[in-house]
Structure formats: structure tokens, C-alpha cells
Design a protein around this motif. Structure first.
Motif, PDB file in Angstrom:
ATOM      1  N   ARG A   1       0.777  -1.024  -0.263  1.00 50.34           N
ATOM      2  CA  ARG A   1       0.486   0.495   0.277  1.00 50.34           C
ATOM      3  C   ARG A   1       0.646   1.359   0.281  1.00 50.34           C
ATOM      4  O   ARG A   1       0.439   2.603   0.473  1.00 50.34           O
ATOM      5  N   VAL A   2       2.153   0.932  -0.841  1.00 49.31           N
ATOM      6  CA  VAL A   2       2.838   2.627  -0.203  1.00 49.31           C
ATOM      7  C   VAL A   2       2.085   3.562  -1.552  1.00 49.31           C
ATOM      8  O   VAL A   2       0.754   3.130  -2.864  1.00 49.31           O
ATOM      9  N   THR A   3       2.214   4.979  -0.982  1.00 50.55           N
ATOM     10  CA  THR A   3       1.161   5.754  -2.004  1.00 50.55           C
ATOM     11  C   THR A   3       1.887   6.634  -3.203  1.00 50.55           C
ATOM     12  O   THR A   3       2.009   7.227  -3.114  1.00 50.55           O
TER      13      THR A   3
ATOM     14  N   ASN B   1       9.691   7.190  -3.586  1.00 47.72           N
ATOM     15  CA  ASN B   1       9.760   5.981  -2.211  1.00 47.72           C
ATOM     16  C   ASN B   1      10.170   4.774  -2.735  1.00 47.72           C
ATOM     17  O   ASN B   1      11.450   4.107  -2.856  1.00 47.72           O
ATOM     18  N   VAL B   2       9.208   4.232  -3.694  1.00 41.73           N
ATOM     19  CA  VAL B   2       9.349   2.916  -4.511  1.00 41.73           C
ATOM     20  C   VAL B   2      11.442   2.956  -5.246  1.00 41.73           C
ATOM     21  O   VAL B   2      12.107   2.589  -5.638  1.00 41.73           O
ATOM     22  N   GLY B   3      10.928   4.265  -6.488  1.00 42.23           N
ATOM     23  CA  GLY B   3      11.947   3.787  -6.425  1.00 42.23           C
ATOM     24  C   GLY B   3      13.490   4.741  -5.878  1.00 42.23           C
ATOM     25  O   GLY B   3      14.527   4.621  -6.571  1.00 42.23           O
ATOM     26  N   SER B   4      13.321   5.392  -4.787  1.00 40.32           N
ATOM     27  CA  SER B   4      15.057   5.944  -4.189  1.00 40.32           C
ATOM     28  C   SER B   4      15.106   4.244  -3.565  1.00 40.32           C
ATOM     29  O   SER B   4      16.082   3.857  -3.791  1.00 40.32           O
TER      30      SER B   4
ATOM     31  N   ALA C   1      20.044  -6.418  -3.121  1.00 43.46           N
ATOM     32  CA  ALA C   1      18.384  -6.717  -2.837  1.00 43.46           C
ATOM     33  C   ALA C   1      18.452  -7.261  -4.872  1.00 43.46           C
ATOM     34  O   ALA C   1      18.808  -6.285  -5.227  1.00 43.46           O
ATOM     35  N   GLN C   2      16.847  -8.378  -4.363  1.00 42.15           N
ATOM     36  CA  GLN C   2      17.484  -8.553  -6.293  1.00 42.15           C
ATOM     37  C   GLN C   2      15.854  -8.576  -6.270  1.00 42.15           C
ATOM     38  O   GLN C   2      15.923  -7.530  -7.753  1.00 42.15           O
ATOM     39  N   VAL C   3      15.462  -7.534  -6.019  1.00 41.34           N
ATOM     40  CA  VAL C   3      13.853  -8.146  -6.595  1.00 41.34           C
ATOM     41  C   VAL C   3      12.795  -6.668  -4.874  1.00 41.34           C
ATOM     42  O   VAL C   3      12.967  -7.141  -3.963  1.00 41.34           O
ATOM     43  N   ILE C   4      11.889  -5.777  -6.020  1.00 43.84           N
ATOM     44  CA  ILE C   4      11.361  -5.154  -4.370  1.00 43.84           C
ATOM     45  C   ILE C   4       9.888  -5.515  -5.541  1.00 43.84           C
ATOM     46  O   ILE C   4       9.410  -5.231  -6.307  1.00 43.84           O
ATOM     47  N   PHE C   5       8.524  -6.121  -4.662  1.00 41.69           N
ATOM     48  CA  PHE C   5       7.160  -6.518  -4.996  1.00 41.69           C
ATOM     49  C   PHE C   5       6.823  -5.167  -3.946  1.00 41.69           C
ATOM     50  O   PHE C   5       6.290  -4.620  -2.712  1.00 41.69           O
ATOM     51  N   LEU C   6       5.357  -4.553  -5.076  1.00 43.41           N
ATOM     52  CA  LEU C   6       4.656  -3.964  -4.512  1.00 43.41           C
ATOM     53  C   LEU C   6       3.776  -4.918  -4.112  1.00 43.41           C
ATOM     54  O   LEU C   6       2.839  -4.766  -5.279  1.00 43.41           O
ATOM     55  N   THR C   7       2.891  -4.710  -2.961  1.00 43.47           N
ATOM     56  CA  THR C   7       1.509  -5.076  -3.050  1.00 43.47           C
ATOM     57  C   THR C   7       0.548  -3.891  -2.501  1.00 43.47           C
ATOM     58  O   THR C   7       0.570  -3.422  -2.187  1.00 43.47           O
ATOM     59  N   HIS C   8      -0.804  -4.603  -2.856  1.00 45.10           N
ATOM     60  CA  HIS C   8      -1.611  -3.076  -1.881  1.00 45.10           C
ATOM     61  C   HIS C   8      -3.297  -4.833  -1.447  1.00 45.10           C
ATOM     62  O   HIS C   8      -3.593  -4.946  -2.591  1.00 45.10           O
TER      63      HIS C   8
ATOM     64  N   SER D   1      14.189   5.771 -10.313  1.00 45.30           N
ATOM     65  CA  SER D   1      15.309   4.598  -9.863  1.00 45.30           C
ATOM     66  C   SER D   1      16.417   5.061 -10.667  1.00 45.30           C
ATOM     67  O   SER D   1      17.288   4.317 -10.582  1.00 45.30           O
ATOM     68  N   MET D   2      15.876   5.562 -12.260  1.00 43.44           N
ATOM     69  CA  MET D   2      17.387   5.455 -13.091  1.00 43.44           C
ATOM     70  C   MET D   2      17.532   4.490 -13.575  1.00 43.44           C
ATOM     71  O   MET D   2      18.621   3.895 -13.733  1.00 43.44           O
ATOM     72  N   ALA D   3      16.744   3.398 -13.377  1.00 44.72           N
ATOM     73  CA  ALA D   3      17.685   1.955 -14.150  1.00 44.72           C
ATOM     74  C   ALA D   3      17.560   1.925 -14.972  1.00 44.72           C
ATOM     75  O   ALA D   3      18.555   0.984 -15.897  1.00 44.72           O
ATOM     76  N   ARG D   4      17.149   2.244 -15.906  1.00 42.41           N
ATOM     77  CA  ARG D   4      16.955   2.208 -17.113  1.00 42.41           C
ATOM     78  C   ARG D   4      18.528   2.970 -18.041  1.00 42.41           C
ATOM     79  O   ARG D   4      19.051   2.796 -18.871  1.00 42.41           O
ATOM     80  N   HIS D   5      19.015   3.676 -17.463  1.00 46.02           N
ATOM     81  CA  HIS D   5      20.277   4.363 -17.842  1.00 46.02           C
ATOM     82  C   HIS D   5      21.426   3.273 -17.713  1.00 46.02           C
ATOM     83  O   HIS D   5      22.825   4.033 -18.061  1.00 46.02           O
TER      84      HIS D   5
END
Length: 421
Positions: free
Chosen positions: A29-31, A35-38, A48-55, A79-83
Motif C-alpha cells: 500500500r505505498v502511495t 519512495n519506491v524509486g529511491s 537485493a534482487q527484487v522489490i514487490f509492490l502489493t496492495h 530509480s534511474m534503472a533504465r540508464h
């Protein structure tokens, strides 16, 4: 961004397998997408390998996903992951929502050997344990709710000896609640253990952040039958709030349920402590005398490491990238070179002689060629030389592996890499 996204179906079908020696993060339930990107941006640093978002409170029958596309895109942007090609952590969004989906994920992780560590304020664990000590079965309570109410949750500070965080031989799933409301009590009780981050608010190391509007009544309204009747089974928990001495004591004091820290800060604190503990358990090579190390002289070893960055607008970036890759391959150099819109950032390893040949391509003597071919001069580039440290292992262990020469946006920002030189 698709290369850094992971679907739940890929995990269920076995097309993608989780690593057995790396942790995962779950946020319910992150809003705030930032915060997720950070958290995602720092996960590769701490392994850490995976972040799961649940609701857990999202209606599974809703035609809308638990997290809209705009939210996910913003999280990936932060997150800038795509770069960065070397960005290894992934984002997995459980789109249907609901407590059953969250329970399915937790069961999936347990089957694969993960321990579930819930991160909450200490009051949350004290109160669920107080309730479990006095809970009794009643016809109005669902079977799942009775099981939850009867199970206490062992909990420790993440820095205490008793914390399961210290079990570095077992992969962990770190579970966090969103910015408001924390982790649902029913989900708390399904975890193997709880952990909290101690703070010094009001001089009490067990105190939570003093948020005026996050009190007992707001939390009760969020999770109780007067609110949305959120339970592990999705059914209403009738009569689960007992009017006994324990619940009266809970209601008589401030009920501070949010994390002592912002959820992204809390996640990074936990991942950092976990990473520190893993480093302590890594075998360290035996120390060698200074004479064996060549008295710290970088030139005492033939193998050298070259580091530099240079702000400069390169007119023909693609041509420059291709030429640099060919040059490094010819000179048998390894490492990475980023050709950004604002300049260069490089870390290459190889023999001293070949690295000196590489540096010569950036000298004043090469200015005419560089200006004509790439539209810029590299004559003022400040190169830093490094040697090997035998106390950190063999030369083979310290050599840079592989070669990556890539185009990117920025020369000096992005994921962190550590080179032992």
C-alpha cells in the motif's frame, strides 16, 4: 524500463527464478512513487534482487490495477534503472491486489526458503502480542482471523543479537507497510519475526516518530470493522477487537504506527545493516607484510587500474564509443567507459604499458585527430593511477572483469560500483 520489470506470471511459471542468496523487499500500500524509486535505486548497492509492490486493500474485482501505469513509470524514473546496463535489481507489481494475493506471494517466498521479516514500530508488535495473549475463539470470527489472533510475533531491534536479520545464510523478505497505516495486523502475524529501527525521539530508544495525526483512533478506523474490515482472508473480523484490559491499555496511550523513518529511508537502513552483516561473514585474505606488497608502490605490479572523468561535449558520441571499444579490445583492457552527453567517465584495467598507450590517445599530440573526428579535445583529462593490494586477495581476484563501453545521459551519476585497487 521493461528490462527492469518482472511479472508475477514469470515467477509463478518458473520462467524467472529468484536467486537463493539475495534478499527481496515487499512494500504494501505505498502511495508515493518516489519512495519506491529511491529504494529500487539503492538495492543493487546492497545486493537485493527484487522489490514487490502489493496492495492488500485493493479490490481484486476492480477493473483498475492496484498501481496505475503512471505510478510505475514515475518509480522507474526515480530509480534511474533504465540508464544503466549493470542495474540488476527488478520491480514486480502484483496488479490484482487484495490480501489473498499478498498471502500467495508470502507463501511463494516461504516455499523457496525465504524468511519473512516484518519491519514496523515496536508498538505494533507489542499490541498484536498483547491481543494474542487474550484472544479467544468466537462464532463471529473467521478461521484465519482466529489463527492470526492466537500467534504472537517475536521481534527485536535490527541491531540486536536476537534479530533474524543476522542469519546471513538464509535469504530474507523484508516487509514494509506504506506511508500511512503500517503493515496490516493479520499480515504481521504471518511473518517469521518482526524488526524495528530504534530511535532517540524523546530520549527513548524504542520511541516512534511523533506524528500528531497518526494515533490509536486513526489506526483503528483504518483496520477495524468500523473502517473497511480489512483482514487476511478478506472477510469481516467481527468481534476481534476485545473489550478487555489489554485492549483498553492499548487505547489509553498514543498509538504511533508509522515508521520512525520515511519508508524509503527505513528500507535502505535495513538493507544497509543486512549488507554490513554479510560483509562481516565474508572470508578475509591473510595480511601480508609491507615488503610483499611492494611498499605500496603502484608501479610494483604490472597490472594497473586507470580512473578518470572528463566533462566535454562530444559531437560524434556513437563514433567515439565504437572507436573506444575497438581501442580497448586491441590493448586488452577491461572495465567500463561511459560516453555521456556531458562527458566521459571511465575505469579501465590492464598492463601499465597498454594503459599508457591508451592515455596517449588523449594527449595534446592527438588533439588534431580528436577535434576533427569527435569535435572536442581531451588534452586536460586528469588520469588517476592505481595498483593492486595483495592483502585483498590475488591479482586475478582484483582484476576488472569484462569490458563495457556504453552511451548514457550523465557522466558522474548512477549506480555505485566498488573497485578494490
Amino acid at each position: 524500463d521493461d528490462g527492469h520489470r518482472l511479472s508475477w506470471s514469470d515467477l509463478e511459471s518458473g520462467r524467472y527464478e529468484l536467486l537463493p542468496d539475495a534478499d527481496v523487499v515487499i512494500i504494501d500500500r505505498v502511495t508515493y512513487a518516489g519512495n519506491v524509486g529511491s529504494v529500487l535505486r539503492h538495492m543493487p548497492v546492497f545486493g537485493a534482487q527484487v522489490i514487490f509492490l502489493t496492495h492488500s486493500t485493493h479490490d481484486p474485482s476492480s477493473p483498475y490495477p492496484s498501481y496505475p501505469r503512471k505510478f510505475v513509470k514515475e518509480a522507474m524514473r526515480v530509480s534511474m534503472a533504465r540508464h544503466y546496463e549493470e542495474f540488476s535489481s527488478k520491480l514486480c507489481v502484483l496488479e490484482s491486489g487484495g490480501v489473498d494475493e499478498v498471502s500467495k506471494l508470502l507463501a511463494f517466498l516461504k516455499e523457496r526458503g525465504f524468511k519473512l521479516l516484518a519491519l514496523e514500530n515496536v508498538e505494533a508488535f507489542e499490541d498484536i502480542n498483547s491481543a494474542s495473549a487474550t484472544a479467544s475463539s468466537s462464532p463471529g470470527v473467521s478461521g484465519v482471523a482466529v489463527e492470526v489472533a492466537a500467534k504472537p510475533v517475536p521481534h527485536h531491534s535490527i541491531y540486536e543479537e536476537g534479530s533474524i536479520l543476522r542469519d546471513v545464510s538464509t535469504p530474507m523478505a523484508f516487509i514494509f507497510g506504506g506511508e500511512v497505516g503500517g503493515i496490516p495486523p493479520a499480515l504481521l502475524a504471518t511473518c517469521d519475526a518482526g524488526g524495528y529501527i530504534p530511535s532517540r525521539v524523546g530520549g527513548n530508544p524504542r520511541a516512534s516518530q511523533l506524528t500528531a495525526d497518526c494515533d490509536q483512533q486513526s489506526y483503528k478506523n483504518f483496520w477495524s470493522t468500523e473502517g473497511n474490515a480489512r483482514t487476511l482472508s478478506g472477510e469481516q473480523m467481527e468481534g476481534t477487537v476485545q473489550d478487555d484490559d489489554a485492549s483498553s491499555e492499548i487505547a489509553s496511550r498514543p498509538f504511533l504506527r508509522t515508521h520512525s523513518c520515511n519508508v524509503s529511508v527505513a528500507a535502505c537502513v535495513v538493507l544497509s545493516e543486512r549488507f554490513r552483516l554479510k560483509l562481516l561473514h565474508e572470508p578475509r585474505p591473510a595480511e601480508q607484510p609491507a615488503s610483499a606488497r611492494g611498499a605500496g608502490d603502484p608501479k610494483s605490479s604490472e597490472y594497473q587500474v586507470l580512473l578518470w572523468y572528463k566533462y566535454s561535449k562530444i559531437r560524434e558520441r556513437s563514433v567515439f564509443r565504437d572507436d573506444q571499444e575497438k581501442l580497448c579490445q586491441t590493448l586488452n583492457l577491461s572495465g567500463r567507459l561511459r560516453v555521456a552527453e556531458d562527458g566521459l567517465n571511465g575505469c579501465l584495467g590492464g598492463s601499465r604499458g597498454n594503459l599508457e598507450k591508451y592515455v596517449a590517445c588523449f594527449s595534446h599530440d592527438a588533439d588534431d585527430h580528436n577535434m576533427k573526428t569527435y569535435g572536442c579535445s581531451f588534452a586536460e583529462t586528469d588520469f588517476k593511477w592505481g595498483g593492486l593490494d595483495p592483502s585483498r586477495g590475488s591479482e586475478e581476484e582484483q582484476r576488472l572483469k569484462g569490458l563495457s563501453v556504453r552511451l548514457c545521459l550523465l557522466a558522474t551519476s548512477g549506480s555505485v560500483q566498488i573497485y578494490r585497487i
